[in-house]
Design a protein around this motif. Structure first.
Motif, PDB file in Angstrom:
ATOM      1  N   CYS A 107      69.655  73.330  59.463  1.00  0.00           N
ATOM      2  CA  CYS A 107      68.456  73.034  60.258  1.00  0.00           C
ATOM      3  C   CYS A 107      68.803  73.067  61.748  1.00  0.00           C
ATOM      4  N   CYS A 110      68.015  69.393  63.229  1.00  0.00           N
ATOM      5  CA  CYS A 110      68.770  68.167  62.912  1.00  0.00           C
ATOM      6  C   CYS A 110      70.104  68.407  62.224  1.00  0.00           C
ATOM      7  N   CYS A 127      64.948  72.085  57.879  1.00  0.00           N
ATOM      8  CA  CYS A 127      64.972  71.333  56.630  1.00  0.00           C
ATOM      9  C   CYS A 127      63.523  70.942  56.286  1.00  0.00           C
ATOM     10  N   CYS A 130      61.955  68.459  58.958  1.00  0.00           N
ATOM     11  CA  CYS A 130      61.649  69.047  60.266  1.00  0.00           C
ATOM     12  C   CYS A 130      60.530  70.083  60.144  1.00  0.00           C
TER      13      CYS A 130
HETATM   14 ZN   LIG Z   1      65.933  69.072  60.086  1.00  0.00          ZN
END
Ligand SMILES: [Zn+2]
Length: 140
Positions: A107, A110, A127, A130
């Motif tokens: 991701c 993050c 992900c 997100c």
């Molecule tokens: Zn993420």
């Protein structure tokens, strides 16, 4: 006594230390890395892998492109007439391609396990969490 920094970094206060070692390899000193926080460690590792074999490699850009990390570099600073062999160029491409491959599953926001999302104008690697947070036309 006044401390003198290497350069005033403008507004790049959020760029973080992970990318600091790359600075001396960037062709254009004013270049701003265009990668999300989740990829900074990956970019750092790509730099480490590259610099291990090409200590003076030249970095043109490190950014997200078509949903993967685009780490654009030359084995040595570019010179008219050439400054590296085809084999060296191929080897460096091999290194950066491996990290581009890894980036498709990390991701960009993050750093969690992720996949490419093609629901936006820009392909992003996000992900599940997100994916719900980043807006339609949003960057990270
Ligand atoms: Zn993420």
């Amino acid at each position: 006594m006044r401390e003198r920094g290497p350069q005033t970094a403008g507004t790049s206060s959020t760029s973080g230390d992970a990318l600091e070692p790359l600075r001396s390899h960037v062709r254009d000193p004013s270049y701003e890395f265009d990668v999300g926080p989740g990829w900074r460690q990956l970019v750092h590792e790509c730099h480490q892998a590259g610099v291990a074999e090409f200590p003076h490699y030249e970095l043109l850009a490190a950014k997200q492109k078509w949903g993967s990390l685009s780490f654009q570099a030359f084995p040595r600073p570019w010179k008219p007439g050439g400054n590296w062999t085809n084999a060296e160029s191929a080897r460096l491409n091999e290194i950066t391609a491996a990290f581009a491959g890894r980036s498709k599953r990390i991701c960009e926001r993050c750093g969690a396990a992720a996949s490419q999302r093609e629901s936006r104008e820009l392909v992003l690697v996000l992900c599940d969490g997100c994916e719900t947070v980043v807006p339609e036309h949003g960057r990270l």
